[in-house]
Design a protein around this motif. Structure first.
Motif, PDB file in Angstrom:
ATOM      1  N   VAL A   1      19.995   4.798  -9.951  1.00  0.00           N
ATOM      2  CA  VAL A   1      18.960   4.993  -8.938  1.00  0.00           C
ATOM      3  C   VAL A   1      18.053   6.121  -9.414  1.00  0.00           C
ATOM      4  N   GLU A   2      16.754   5.846  -9.440  1.00  0.00           N
ATOM      5  CA  GLU A   2      15.765   6.879  -9.736  1.00  0.00           C
ATOM      6  C   GLU A   2      14.867   7.010  -8.520  1.00  0.00           C
ATOM      7  N   TYR A   3      14.518   8.233  -8.196  1.00  0.00           N
ATOM      8  CA  TYR A   3      13.597   8.484  -7.084  1.00  0.00           C
ATOM      9  C   TYR A   3      12.259   8.925  -7.648  1.00  0.00           C
ATOM     10  N   TRP A   4      11.219   8.181  -7.298  1.00  0.00           N
ATOM     11  CA  TRP A   4       9.863   8.543  -7.692  1.00  0.00           C
ATOM     12  C   TRP A   4       9.106   8.916  -6.422  1.00  0.00           C
ATOM     13  N   PRO A   5       8.832  10.184  -6.207  1.00  0.00           N
ATOM     14  CA  PRO A   5       8.085  10.568  -5.001  1.00  0.00           C
ATOM     15  C   PRO A   5       6.623  10.135  -5.118  1.00  0.00           C
ATOM     16  N   ILE A   6       6.308   9.047  -4.484  1.00  0.00           N
ATOM     17  CA  ILE A   6       4.978   8.449  -4.528  1.00  0.00           C
ATOM     18  C   ILE A   6       4.297   8.671  -3.184  1.00  0.00           C
ATOM     19  N   LEU A   7       3.013   8.940  -3.214  1.00  0.00           N
ATOM     20  CA  LEU A   7       2.221   9.121  -2.004  1.00  0.00           C
ATOM     21  C   LEU A   7       2.327   7.891  -1.103  1.00  0.00           C
ATOM     22  N   ASP A   8       2.650   8.098   0.169  1.00  0.00           N
ATOM     23  CA  ASP A   8       2.642   7.006   1.151  1.00  0.00           C
ATOM     24  C   ASP A   8       1.241   6.973   1.758  1.00  0.00           C
ATOM     25  N   PRO A   9       0.451   5.949   1.460  1.00  0.00           N
ATOM     26  CA  PRO A   9      -0.947   5.945   1.892  1.00  0.00           C
ATOM     27  C   PRO A   9      -1.171   5.497   3.342  1.00  0.00           C
ATOM     28  N   THR A  10      -0.134   5.006   3.986  1.00  0.00           N
ATOM     29  CA  THR A  10      -0.335   4.508   5.347  1.00  0.00           C
ATOM     30  C   THR A  10      -0.720   5.650   6.268  1.00  0.00           C
ATOM     31  N   GLY A  11      -1.755   5.430   7.028  1.00  0.00           N
ATOM     32  CA  GLY A  11      -2.214   6.431   7.982  1.00  0.00           C
ATOM     33  C   GLY A  11      -3.077   7.528   7.388  1.00  0.00           C
ATOM     34  N   ILE A  12      -3.380   7.452   6.100  1.00  0.00           N
ATOM     35  CA  ILE A  12      -4.216   8.476   5.460  1.00  0.00           C
ATOM     36  C   ILE A  12      -5.667   8.012   5.479  1.00  0.00           C
ATOM     37  N   GLY A  13      -6.549   8.895   5.854  1.00  0.00           N
ATOM     38  CA  GLY A  13      -7.977   8.604   5.819  1.00  0.00           C
ATOM     39  C   GLY A  13      -8.468   7.886   7.065  1.00  0.00           C
ATOM     40  N   GLU A  14      -9.729   8.118   7.339  1.00  0.00           N
ATOM     41  CA  GLU A  14     -10.375   7.451   8.467  1.00  0.00           C
ATOM     42  C   GLU A  14     -11.439   6.527   7.923  1.00  0.00           C
ATOM     43  N   GLY A  15     -11.402   5.302   8.337  1.00  0.00           N
ATOM     44  CA  GLY A  15     -12.353   4.314   7.849  1.00  0.00           C
ATOM     45  C   GLY A  15     -11.815   3.610   6.622  1.00  0.00           C
ATOM     46  N   ARG A  16     -12.364   2.435   6.395  1.00  0.00           N
ATOM     47  CA  ARG A  16     -11.882   1.570   5.321  1.00  0.00           C
ATOM     48  C   ARG A  16     -11.962   2.226   3.948  1.00  0.00           C
ATOM     49  N   GLU A  17     -13.088   2.812   3.601  1.00  0.00           N
ATOM     50  CA  GLU A  17     -13.250   3.384   2.256  1.00  0.00           C
ATOM     51  C   GLU A  17     -12.297   4.539   2.013  1.00  0.00           C
ATOM     52  N   ALA A  18     -12.123   5.398   3.005  1.00  0.00           N
ATOM     53  CA  ALA A  18     -11.206   6.531   2.855  1.00  0.00           C
ATOM     54  C   ALA A  18      -9.770   6.041   2.690  1.00  0.00           C
ATOM     55  N   ARG A  19      -9.396   5.019   3.420  1.00  0.00           N
ATOM     56  CA  ARG A  19      -8.037   4.474   3.302  1.00  0.00           C
ATOM     57  C   ARG A  19      -7.834   3.814   1.944  1.00  0.00           C
ATOM     58  N   LEU A  20      -8.860   3.107   1.456  1.00  0.00           N
ATOM     59  CA  LEU A  20      -8.761   2.487   0.137  1.00  0.00           C
ATOM     60  C   LEU A  20      -8.558   3.528  -0.952  1.00  0.00           C
TER      61      LEU A  20
ATOM     62  N   SER B   1      24.823  -5.927  -8.030  1.00  0.00           N
ATOM     63  CA  SER B   1      25.436  -5.428  -9.266  1.00  0.00           C
ATOM     64  C   SER B   1      24.815  -6.065 -10.511  1.00  0.00           C
ATOM     65  N   SER B   2      23.999  -7.114 -10.320  1.00  0.00           N
ATOM     66  CA  SER B   2      23.348  -7.734 -11.472  1.00  0.00           C
ATOM     67  C   SER B   2      22.085  -6.971 -11.890  1.00  0.00           C
ATOM     68  N   TYR B   3      21.680  -6.002 -11.094  1.00  0.00           N
ATOM     69  CA  TYR B   3      20.527  -5.179 -11.437  1.00  0.00           C
ATOM     70  C   TYR B   3      21.005  -3.947 -12.198  1.00  0.00           C
ATOM     71  N   ASP B   4      20.130  -3.412 -13.026  1.00  0.00           N
ATOM     72  CA  ASP B   4      20.454  -2.207 -13.781  1.00  0.00           C
ATOM     73  C   ASP B   4      19.922  -0.945 -13.121  1.00  0.00           C
ATOM     74  N   LEU B   5      18.849  -1.089 -12.359  1.00  0.00           N
ATOM     75  CA  LEU B   5      18.130   0.082 -11.884  1.00  0.00           C
ATOM     76  C   LEU B   5      17.487  -0.192 -10.539  1.00  0.00           C
ATOM     77  N   VAL B   6      17.561   0.793  -9.655  1.00  0.00           N
ATOM     78  CA  VAL B   6      16.796   0.788  -8.413  1.00  0.00           C
ATOM     79  C   VAL B   6      15.842   1.969  -8.500  1.00  0.00           C
ATOM     80  N   ILE B   7      14.564   1.692  -8.291  1.00  0.00           N
ATOM     81  CA  ILE B   7      13.570   2.757  -8.239  1.00  0.00           C
ATOM     82  C   ILE B   7      13.176   2.914  -6.788  1.00  0.00           C
ATOM     83  N   ALA B   8      13.506   4.052  -6.227  1.00  0.00           N
ATOM     84  CA  ALA B   8      13.211   4.336  -4.829  1.00  0.00           C
ATOM     85  C   ALA B   8      11.896   5.102  -4.740  1.00  0.00           C
ATOM     86  N   LEU B   9      11.025   4.640  -3.846  1.00  0.00           N
ATOM     87  CA  LEU B   9       9.716   5.271  -3.705  1.00  0.00           C
ATOM     88  C   LEU B   9       9.607   6.106  -2.436  1.00  0.00           C
ATOM     89  N   SER B  10      10.675   6.174  -1.659  1.00  0.00           N
ATOM     90  CA  SER B  10      10.685   7.006  -0.453  1.00  0.00           C
ATOM     91  C   SER B  10      12.081   7.600  -0.304  1.00  0.00           C
TER      92      SER B  10
END
Length: 133
Positions: free
Chosen positions: A88-107, A61-70
């Protein structure tokens, strides 16, 4: 990632604590790498869950805002607001886990996520106050 970016942009103008639905224990190495590109240090950061925050004595209760990313964190945050008055605010942000093959693509995916979060922070909280001029 969001906590580190917020601190870089706004310093101690606001108190921020990142938490999730579950504790993933260690921060993802790709998140550490892409944040380091902007000078944001995440390697010592440990994630924790909403439940751990409460167990460790954080009064939500000491917080003013929760920003949810999922959708899962949004649901959990809305559950918490039944007993604590905070927005509570919801920001639909890209979940990068599991995206891309290889280090550079994941980065590339992690950079997109980092940049989305950074852009949303600036849109929500205004121009950075902690960056060198």
């Amino acid at each position: 990632m969001a906590e580190g970016l917020m601190k870089q942009l706004y310093g101690h103008d606001a108190y921020i604590q990142s938490a999730g639905v579950r504790n993933d224990l260690e921060i993802d190495g790709f998140a550490i790498a892409v944040c380091a590109e902007l000078g944001v240090e995440l390697s010592r950061h440990k994630s924790r869950s909403f439940d751990e925050m409460q167990d460790w004595g954080d009064d939500l209760s000491s917080y003013d805002l929760v920003i949810a990313l999922s959708p899962a964190s949004q649901r959990r945050a809305l559950d918490l607001t039944r007993t604590a008055h905070l927005d509570v605010e919801y920001w639909p942000i890209l979940d990068p886990t599991g995206i891309g093959e290889g280090r550079e693509a994941r980065l590339v995916g992690y950079r997109q996520t980092r940049d989305q979060i950074r852009e949303r922070l600036i849109a929500r909280f205004g121009e950075p106050t902690n960056l060198p001029k």
